[in-house]
Design an enzyme around this catalytic site. Sequence first.
Site, mmCIF file in Angstrom:
data_model
loop_
_atom_site.group_PDB
_atom_site.id
_atom_site.type_symbol
_atom_site.label_atom_id
_atom_site.label_comp_id
_atom_site.label_asym_id
_atom_site.label_seq_id
_atom_site.Cartn_x
_atom_site.Cartn_y
_atom_site.Cartn_z
ATOM 1 N N ASP A 1 0.738 -1.106 -0.009
ATOM 2 C CA ASP A 1 0.153 -0.115 -0.034
ATOM 3 C C ASP A 1 0.954 1.354 0.149
ATOM 4 O O ASP A 1 0.650 2.128 -0.709
ATOM 5 C CB ASP A 1 -1.034 -0.004 1.277
ATOM 6 N N GLU B 1 -1.793 -5.850 -4.335
ATOM 7 C CA GLU B 1 -0.923 -4.880 -3.384
ATOM 8 C C GLU B 1 -0.061 -5.740 -2.825
ATOM 9 O O GLU B 1 1.054 -4.800 -2.570
ATOM 10 C CB GLU B 1 -1.848 -4.127 -2.481
#
Length: 260
Positions: A64, A135
């Site tokens: 992230d 991610e």
Amino acid sequence: MRPAQPKLTPARRQQLLAFVASLGLDPRAAGGPGPDGLAVIEEALSHSSAGLAVNHEQLEFLGDAVLRLAASEFLRQEQPQLPVGRHAALRAQLVSDRWLAQLAEHCQIARVWHLGAMAAGDAAGRATVLAETAEALIGALYLAWGGPRGGLEPVQVWLAPHWRTSLDRYLADPDLHNWKSALQEWSQGQGLGLPHYSCSETSQRHGDPERFSCQVMVSTGAGAAGTAAVAGEGKGPSRRAAEQAAAAAALERLRPAPAA
């Protein structure tokens, strides 16, 4: 302390090498992890729903942050003339779960991931799992290529071509996928106050793309003289998606088209 990384069979190692190559990366090249350094990639592709000893969650957390940094650097290089506020709006699009899920689908991550049976059968939750895994893979690539000592480069090599394609669409239509904010900005700019949304669940079928129906009401005039009227209607698999569809319909109806 990170958990022990998974051991790879020769067949799985070859599968991961081919998958990473499909992203435009060569683990054998200088600076890469080599064929024996792919355990972190395996970790990223091991979704927590699979119940394995290691899973993607820690790498998703790292990914992230890496994703946002990579997107910021991409926009700085590609569109240096844009103001910070515009960069922020574009970055929000380029790092969204929707964009990540589309990326993961395009790159066929599902062909190489480990997924639990319940998650695999949840059509409505598929986009979320795809975004989470993408991610985590970003975090894994960052670590595999050296972390702070070169790990951002493979992430940018993979993502930049996809970002360029998306950026062209977002620059052509700044409101793309963000129609609620655009409608609110327009209605307030016209002195009409805030739009009001009314949604209902019209189907009980899990995964129905038109499960929710929504109407958006916008005042017909400024101040007390105005009365609320239906400005747009939309459907979607979630309340949020239905609201966005209704807002898009309202904008198309209410806002003058830009001059050619």
